[in-house]
Design an enzyme around this catalytic site. Structure first.
Site, PDB file in Angstrom:
ATOM      1  N   PHE A 150      37.199 -33.327  15.564  1.00  0.00           N
ATOM      2  CA  PHE A 150      37.680 -33.660  16.911  1.00  0.00           C
ATOM      3  C   PHE A 150      38.546 -32.559  17.515  1.00  0.00           C
ATOM      4  O   PHE A 150      39.279 -32.800  18.466  1.00  0.00           O
ATOM      5  CB  PHE A 150      38.458 -34.984  16.881  1.00  0.00           C
ATOM      6  CG  PHE A 150      37.645 -36.142  16.378  1.00  0.00           C
ATOM      7  CD1 PHE A 150      36.707 -36.745  17.187  1.00  0.00           C
ATOM      8  CD2 PHE A 150      37.795 -36.608  15.075  1.00  0.00           C
ATOM      9  CE1 PHE A 150      35.937 -37.807  16.726  1.00  0.00           C
ATOM     10  CE2 PHE A 150      37.037 -37.661  14.600  1.00  0.00           C
ATOM     11  CZ  PHE A 150      36.103 -38.270  15.429  1.00  0.00           C
ATOM     12  N   LEU A 151      38.496 -31.363  16.937  1.00  0.00           N
ATOM     13  CA  LEU A 151      39.389 -30.305  17.437  1.00  0.00           C
ATOM     14  C   LEU A 151      38.945 -29.788  18.804  1.00  0.00           C
ATOM     15  O   LEU A 151      37.765 -29.773  19.135  1.00  0.00           O
ATOM     16  CB  LEU A 151      39.486 -29.141  16.449  1.00  0.00           C
ATOM     17  CG  LEU A 151      38.233 -28.341  16.087  1.00  0.00           C
ATOM     18  CD1 LEU A 151      37.930 -27.267  17.115  1.00  0.00           C
ATOM     19  CD2 LEU A 151      38.439 -27.700  14.727  1.00  0.00           C
ATOM     20  N   PHE A 252      43.133 -36.230  30.680  1.00  0.00           N
ATOM     21  CA  PHE A 252      41.747 -36.068  31.149  1.00  0.00           C
ATOM     22  C   PHE A 252      41.485 -36.752  32.494  1.00  0.00           C
ATOM     23  O   PHE A 252      40.430 -37.317  32.732  1.00  0.00           O
ATOM     24  CB  PHE A 252      40.755 -36.544  30.068  1.00  0.00           C
ATOM     25  CG  PHE A 252      40.541 -35.476  29.038  1.00  0.00           C
ATOM     26  CD1 PHE A 252      41.553 -35.150  28.163  1.00  0.00           C
ATOM     27  CD2 PHE A 252      39.359 -34.760  28.983  1.00  0.00           C
ATOM     28  CE1 PHE A 252      41.404 -34.131  27.246  1.00  0.00           C
ATOM     29  CE2 PHE A 252      39.192 -33.730  28.064  1.00  0.00           C
ATOM     30  CZ  PHE A 252      40.218 -33.422  27.196  1.00  0.00           C
ATOM     31  N   GLY A 256      38.142 -31.243  38.914  1.00  0.00           N
ATOM     32  CA  GLY A 256      37.978 -29.796  39.027  1.00  0.00           C
ATOM     33  C   GLY A 256      36.522 -29.439  39.228  1.00  0.00           C
ATOM     34  O   GLY A 256      35.798 -30.140  39.950  1.00  0.00           O
ATOM     35  N   CYS A 263      31.067 -28.436  23.528  1.00  0.00           N
ATOM     36  CA  CYS A 263      30.902 -29.826  23.069  1.00  0.00           C
ATOM     37  C   CYS A 263      30.431 -30.800  24.137  1.00  0.00           C
ATOM     38  O   CYS A 263      29.365 -31.395  24.004  1.00  0.00           O
ATOM     39  CB  CYS A 263      32.211 -30.317  22.467  1.00  0.00           C
ATOM     40  SG  CYS A 263      32.581 -29.529  20.914  1.00  0.00           S
ATOM     41  N   LYS A 266      26.762 -30.491  25.573  1.00  0.00           N
ATOM     42  CA  LYS A 266      25.674 -30.767  24.623  1.00  0.00           C
ATOM     43  C   LYS A 266      25.769 -32.175  24.048  1.00  0.00           C
ATOM     44  O   LYS A 266      24.752 -32.825  23.815  1.00  0.00           O
ATOM     45  CB  LYS A 266      25.616 -29.686  23.548  1.00  0.00           C
ATOM     46  CG  LYS A 266      26.363 -29.944  22.294  1.00  0.00           C
ATOM     47  CD  LYS A 266      26.104 -28.893  21.238  1.00  0.00           C
ATOM     48  CE  LYS A 266      27.210 -28.860  20.211  1.00  0.00           C
ATOM     49  NZ  LYS A 266      27.438 -30.083  19.475  1.00  0.00           N
TER      50      LYS A 266
HETATM   51  C1  UDX Z   1      36.419 -31.080  23.397  1.00  0.00           C
HETATM   52  C2  UDX Z   1      37.226 -32.290  22.875  1.00  0.00           C
HETATM   53  O1  UDX Z   1      38.492 -32.340  23.541  1.00  0.00           O
HETATM   54  C3  UDX Z   1      37.383 -32.200  21.377  1.00  0.00           C
HETATM   55  O2  UDX Z   1      38.051 -33.363  20.901  1.00  0.00           O
HETATM   56  C4  UDX Z   1      36.002 -32.076  20.727  1.00  0.00           C
HETATM   57  O3  UDX Z   1      36.107 -31.975  19.325  1.00  0.00           O
HETATM   58  C5  UDX Z   1      35.270 -30.866  21.288  1.00  0.00           C
HETATM   59  O4  UDX Z   1      35.191 -30.977  22.712  1.00  0.00           O
HETATM   60  P1  UDX Z   1      36.982 -28.567  24.062  1.00  0.00           P
HETATM   61  O5  UDX Z   1      35.573 -28.463  24.501  1.00  0.00           O
HETATM   62  O6  UDX Z   1      37.546 -27.474  23.234  1.00  0.00           O
HETATM   63  O7  UDX Z   1      37.209 -29.914  23.216  1.00  0.00           O
HETATM   64  O8  UDX Z   1      37.902 -28.651  25.353  1.00  0.00           O
HETATM   65  P2  UDX Z   1      38.659 -29.747  26.223  1.00  0.00           P
HETATM   66  O9  UDX Z   1      40.068 -29.360  26.317  1.00  0.00           O
HETATM   67  O10 UDX Z   1      38.380 -31.121  25.786  1.00  0.00           O
HETATM   68  O11 UDX Z   1      37.999 -29.480  27.657  1.00  0.00           O
HETATM   69  C6  UDX Z   1      36.596 -29.619  27.864  1.00  0.00           C
HETATM   70  C7  UDX Z   1      36.251 -29.385  29.302  1.00  0.00           C
HETATM   71  O12 UDX Z   1      36.747 -30.444  30.119  1.00  0.00           O
HETATM   72  C8  UDX Z   1      36.839 -28.094  29.889  1.00  0.00           C
HETATM   73  O13 UDX Z   1      35.848 -27.450  30.649  1.00  0.00           O
HETATM   74  C9  UDX Z   1      37.970 -28.558  30.783  1.00  0.00           C
HETATM   75  O14 UDX Z   1      38.214 -27.721  31.865  1.00  0.00           O
HETATM   76  C10 UDX Z   1      37.433 -29.904  31.244  1.00  0.00           C
HETATM   77  N1  UDX Z   1      38.508 -30.851  31.635  1.00  0.00           N
HETATM   78  C11 UDX Z   1      39.384 -31.324  30.715  1.00  0.00           C
HETATM   79  C12 UDX Z   1      38.584 -31.270  32.951  1.00  0.00           C
HETATM   80  O15 UDX Z   1      37.795 -30.857  33.813  1.00  0.00           O
HETATM   81  N2  UDX Z   1      39.567 -32.174  33.292  1.00  0.00           N
HETATM   82  C13 UDX Z   1      40.462 -32.670  32.394  1.00  0.00           C
HETATM   83  O16 UDX Z   1      41.314 -33.482  32.793  1.00  0.00           O
HETATM   84  C14 UDX Z   1      40.375 -32.222  31.065  1.00  0.00           C
END
Ligand code: UDX
Length: 454
Positions: A150-151, A252, A256, A263, A266
């Site tokens: 879940f990282l 979250f 935007g 992740c 896909k």
């Molecule tokens: C994500 C999950 O958070 C993680 O738990 C999982 O294991 C892998 O996928 P990650 O892809 O590294 O992690 O990034 P994350 O911080 O979750 O952001 C993902 C995308 O969502 C980014 O493009 C970010 O800009 C977008 N995002 C996130 C938003 O548009 N709005 C938000 O409020 C939060």
């Protein structure tokens, strides 16, 4: 416990280093000799906060090798953290997983637990167990365990050591005992991570269900933002108002230009594909995917609406990675927007603190873009990037972009037109400047005309 980890990407390497940090002997295996040689020198092939520091602290317990045979035959537990990218049809490509499984089959001399950390379609662990047992020599027991990851990138080390939960999907008592012993240090002070044991299919599904729920939250906020723009509400205030309800939470909710990364895109597609396969289409996820595809190009659409013809425009792109704190550009909105702009004959000036090389490589890996190379250039400072541009597109909310002195937009651009896909600036603050500012789900500030008339 002797551990081998297959794959040294975000999941594999961070898992290996974290397991060494809690006392295990870990051998990280990769087919890429260049990567292995870097890691042997203490250099991480991926940009991730705290990772090199932990590689250094735990170097006595960490080995890196391309010799998978040696690593796998000695191991009590083999973690698999290889990529499962999406195929054309949205399903997960398991080629790397099966390549490692074949290597394991060719190496094993004793009983072993195989832990699948890679995100795999629900049911894959069961299939893997059958696959291995059909191929392995009799007398060797192979136990397959699902242990989804879940990282998040940028906070990967912290997310692994201080995980929100460890999920173990297991069908075998011996494997359950081995896994609980292996993770025991993380369940205690100072980490105190909850450990959840369940059946393998449920464990596999927790991963998709969690990621897709977060993606759904983002798409929902993005659709609300687009509606807020039409109706004259402010999505930041709406999100803040929602966040006080503990059932909703305050994470979250940022609207935007859509989610990117390795992740969410896909995993939404894979779950959707799989649900249709079982004649149980998850319609909310289908909608989430569609909303995200549209949201990724929302700045391009706003730009076109404002200027109509963009030919020979000089446009700055600030931020190229899919989010701040990483050099990863996979599924980054900046990529799709850059492609559209280049095809409109725009001259792009681009800036990113660490993602330039990955971005340029990925952009021109697409053969259809080869003829556009001359139209894009990269700069080391925001000042040099925006200078003399007709518009700025903000794609990633890097701190240096959020903290940029707004006066400089005024002084370095003839007419500062800013299209902000990450709502980096406070509307009250930006209203003090002679800037046109079009963000997501908030009203457009149009003070640019005043400067022109000065
Ligand atoms: C994500 C999950 O958070 C993680 O738990 C999982 O294991 C892998 O996928 P990650 O892809 O590294 O992690 O990034 P994350 O911080 O979750 O952001 C993902 C995308 O969502 C980014 O493009 C970010 O800009 C977008 N995002 C996130 C938003 O548009 N709005 C938000 O409020 C939060």
């Amino acid at each position: 416990m002797k551990i081998a980890v297959a794959g040294t990407g975000y999941v594999g390497l961070v898992t290996g280093v974290a397991l060494a940090h809690i006392g295990h002997n870990v051998t990280c295996v990769d087919v890429d000799l260049e990567k292995i040689n870097l890691m042997k020198q203490g250099i991480s092939p991926i940009y991730e906060k705290d990772l090199e520091n932990l590689m250094e602290i735990n170097k006595e317990r960490l080995n890196y090798t391309t010799n998978y045979k040696e690593a796998y035959q000695d191991a009590d537990v083999i973690f698999i953290g290889v990529g499962t990218p999406e195929k054309e049809d949205g399903s997960a490509n398991l080629d790397y997983l099966y390549m490692v499984l074949d290597q394991i089959v060719n190496s094993l001399k004793k009983d072993v637990v195989i832990v699948i950390k890679s995100t795999v379609p629900i049911g894959t662990n069961d299939e893997v167990e059958i696959y291995i047992n059909n191929k392995i020599k009799s007398g060797i027991k192979v136990m397959v365990v699902s242990n989804p990851e879940f990282l998040a990138q940028g906070t990967a080390v912290h997310d692994t050591l201080y995980a929100t939960r460890i999920v173990i999907g297991v069908e075998d008592e011996k494997a359950k005992k081995i896994m609980t012993t292996l993770y025991e240090p993380l369940t205690k002070e100072p980490y105190n991570v909850p450990l959840l044991v369940m059946d393998r299919k449920s464990a596999e599904m927790v991963k998709y269900a969690s990621n897709d729920f977060l993606a759904l939250k983002i798409s929902y906020m993005n659709e609300l933002a687009n509606f807020a723009e039409k109706i004259g509400a402010d999505i930041s205030l709406v999100a803040n108002g929602m966040s006080y309800d503990p059932r909703i939470g305050n994470k979250f909710l940022n609207s935007g230009i859509g989610y990117g990364g390795s992740c969410f895109p896909k995993d939404t597609k894979a779950l959707y594909f799989s649900s249709k396969l079982y004649n149980s289409e998850i319609k909310t996820i289908g909608a989430c995917i569609e909303v995200n595809e549209n949201q990724k190009i929302i700045l391009f659409k706003k730009l076109k609406e404002k200027f109509k013809n963009l030919e020979n425009f000089q446009i700055a792109i600030l931020g190229l990675t899919f989010k701040p704190g990483t050099d990863d550009v996979r599924e980054a909105p900046a990529l799709v927007n850059a492609k559209l702009l280049l095809k409109e004959k725009v001259i792009i000036k681009a800036y990113d603190p660490i993602g330039v090389s990955n971005f340029n490589h990925t952009l021109f890996n697409d053969v259809s873009m080869t003829n556009y190379k001359e139209q894009i250039s990269y700069y080391n400072t925001i000042e040099d990037t925006i200078k003399d541009c007709q518009a700025v597109l903000i794609m990633t909310e890097w701190p240096e972009i959020k903290e940029f002195d707004l006066k400089k937009y005024e002084s370095l651009m003839a007419k500062p037109y800013i299209f902000d896909g990450r709502n980096c600036y406070d509307l009250k603050n930006i209203s003090k400047y002679a800037i046109y500012y079009n963000s997501i789900g908030r009203k457009v500030i149009d003070n640019c005309k005043e400067k022109i008339s000065l």
